[in-house]
Write an enzyme that holds these catalytic residues in place. Structure first.
Site, short mmCIF file in Angstrom:
data_model
loop_
_atom_site.label_atom_id
_atom_site.label_comp_id
_atom_site.label_asym_id
_atom_site.label_seq_id
_atom_site.Cartn_x
_atom_site.Cartn_y
_atom_site.Cartn_z
N SER A 14 0.87 -1.17 0.00
CA SER A 14 0.00 0.00 0.00
C SER A 14 0.91 1.22 0.00
CB SER A 14 -0.85 -0.02 1.28
OG SER A 14 -1.43 1.24 1.52
N TYR A 73 -2.12 -1.48 10.41
CA TYR A 73 -2.06 -1.57 8.94
C TYR A 73 -0.72 -1.04 8.42
CZ TYR A 73 -3.94 -1.26 4.13
OH TYR A 73 -4.18 -1.43 2.79
P1 NAD Z 1 -11.71 -6.40 -0.20
O1 NAD Z 1 -12.33 -6.28 1.13
O2 NAD Z 1 -12.47 -5.98 -1.41
O3 NAD Z 1 -11.20 -7.89 -0.44
C1 NAD Z 1 -10.43 -8.58 0.50
C2 NAD Z 1 -10.64 -10.07 0.32
O4 NAD Z 1 -9.78 -10.74 1.25
C3 NAD Z 1 -12.08 -10.55 0.62
O5 NAD Z 1 -12.54 -11.38 -0.44
C4 NAD Z 1 -11.93 -11.33 1.92
O6 NAD Z 1 -12.84 -12.42 2.04
C5 NAD Z 1 -10.48 -11.82 1.83
N1 NAD Z 1 -9.92 -12.17 3.12
C6 NAD Z 1 -10.01 -11.46 4.28
N2 NAD Z 1 -9.40 -12.15 5.27
C7 NAD Z 1 -8.91 -13.28 4.72
C8 NAD Z 1 -8.18 -14.38 5.24
N3 NAD Z 1 -7.85 -14.47 6.54
N4 NAD Z 1 -7.84 -15.37 4.40
C9 NAD Z 1 -8.19 -15.32 3.08
N5 NAD Z 1 -8.88 -14.31 2.55
C10 NAD Z 1 -9.24 -13.30 3.36
O7 NAD Z 1 -10.34 -5.56 -0.06
P2 NAD Z 1 -9.37 -4.88 -1.16
O8 NAD Z 1 -9.52 -3.42 -1.04
O9 NAD Z 1 -9.51 -5.54 -2.48
O10 NAD Z 1 -7.96 -5.24 -0.51
C11 NAD Z 1 -7.08 -6.24 -1.02
C12 NAD Z 1 -5.66 -5.91 -0.59
O11 NAD Z 1 -5.29 -4.64 -1.13
C13 NAD Z 1 -5.47 -5.81 0.93
O12 NAD Z 1 -4.23 -6.38 1.29
C14 NAD Z 1 -5.43 -4.31 1.16
O13 NAD Z 1 -4.71 -3.96 2.32
C15 NAD Z 1 -4.73 -3.85 -0.10
N6 NAD Z 1 -4.93 -2.44 -0.42
C16 NAD Z 1 -6.18 -1.94 -0.62
C17 NAD Z 1 -6.31 -0.59 -0.93
C18 NAD Z 1 -7.65 0.03 -1.16
O14 NAD Z 1 -7.71 1.27 -1.18
N7 NAD Z 1 -8.73 -0.74 -1.34
C19 NAD Z 1 -5.18 0.23 -1.02
C20 NAD Z 1 -3.93 -0.33 -0.81
C21 NAD Z 1 -3.81 -1.67 -0.51
#
Ligand code: NAD
Length: 260
Positions: free
Chosen positions: A142, A155
């Site tokens: 991130s 985080y």
């Molecule tokens: P999201 O909530 O849309 O999807 C996350 C997925 O992870 C879900 O399908 C959930 O069921 C799964 N998950 C949660 N805990 C789990 C576990 N213990 N084992 C297996 N699966 C699990 O979230 P997103 O925004 O797509 O985030 C995905 C990644 O991107 C994360 O690591 C997040 O930190 C990172 N990220 C997101 C953003 C943002 O702005 N959305 C920015 C930077 C980084």
């Protein structure tokens, strides 16, 4: 079809960034494994990739469970013949000021983001070594791998930690053709972020519009959210980059929020 003949496992691929990444890797020719805690949604994503002419299977995986991770990787190798690309993406967000941050929440955050990255790497890298072909490991970091924000102690700590893990894996894996890199998105409007907008508004005592404008997008060059496609394309580029010239790096995809 840069990834034709490759097998790619994406954790947290039932939603958001992971889902779009899995779709992009499949469109580029990889057989993809949709690994998620939520098997029903993972199966839907896999089915729709198959319906579109791609190759995909769903596996149930809690990335904090060593047994579940090992079983999911073994199922991948048994069904698809190996593993060439690992995208360690599963993640959640819990925001609170540090004096109110529950220790149980801190441990849960580090378990999903860091234990998950370690366990999936440990299980997958053995197969990348054994195949003699190496592979590509991509961690979903991130901008918070480089910057701090209020309310995000766990985080920010976890996302910074992924940089260290990637650099070690790059050094250990390099001689055997395994590359490790971190993709660092800015804010992307996935369920993870939609949930945070009202939470941050409440914690900071400002409106939801102000959270978006003045907290999330304030430092970008154009006030725009990063998209799931932006992130998926970056992962696909790293997955298809075949030499050790590009390893141990972080690639920031954030509309200029963070520039390195
Ligand atoms: P999201 O909530 O849309 O999807 C996350 C997925 O992870 C879900 O399908 C959930 O069921 C799964 N998950 C949660 N805990 C789990 C576990 N213990 N084992 C297996 N699966 C699990 O979230 P997103 O925004 O797509 O985030 C995905 C990644 O991107 C994360 O690591 C997040 O930190 C990172 N990220 C997101 C953003 C943002 O702005 N959305 C920015 C930077 C980084």
């Amino acid at each position: 079809m840069a990834l034709q003949g490759k097998v790619a496992l994406v954790t947290g691929a039932a939603s958001g960034i992971g889902e779009e990444t899995a779709r992009k890797l499949a469109a580029d020719g990889a057989a993809v494994v949709i690994a998620d805690l939520n098997l029903a949604n993972a199966q839907k994503v896999a089915d729709s990739i198959v319906a579109a002419g791609g190759k995909a299977i769903a596996v149930s995986m809690d990335v904090t469970s060593e047994d579940a991770v090992n079983a999911g990787i073994e199922e991948t190798v048994a069904k698809l013949g190996g593993i060439d690309v690992l995208v360690s993406n599963a993640g959640i967000q819990i925001v609170a000021p540090i004096e109110e941050y529950a220790y149980a929440d801190w441990k849960k955050m580090l378990a999903i983001h860091l234990d998950g990255a370690f366990l999936t790497t440990k299980a997958a890298i053995k197969h990348m070594y054994a195949s003699g072909k190496g592979g590509s490991i991509i961690y979903m970091g991130s901008v918070h791998s480089h910057e701090a924000s209020k309310l995000k102690s766990a985080y920010v700590t976890a996302k910074h930690g992924l940089l260290g893990l990637a650099r070690v894996v790059a050094k250990e894996g390099g001689p055997r053709g395994v590359r490790a890199n971190v993709v660092c998105p800015g804010f992307v409007r996935t369920p993870l972020v939609e949930k945070q907008i009202p939470e941050q508004a409440k914690a900071l005592g400002i409106s939801e519009e102000e959270v978006v404008k003045n907290v999330m997008l304030k430092e970008t060059v154009d006030g725009e959210f990063t998209t799931v496609a932006d992130v998926a394309n970056t992962v696909a580029f790293l997955a298809g980059f075949e030499s050790n010239a590009l390893t141990g790096q972080s690639v920031v995809v954030s509309h200029g929020w963070f520039m390195q």
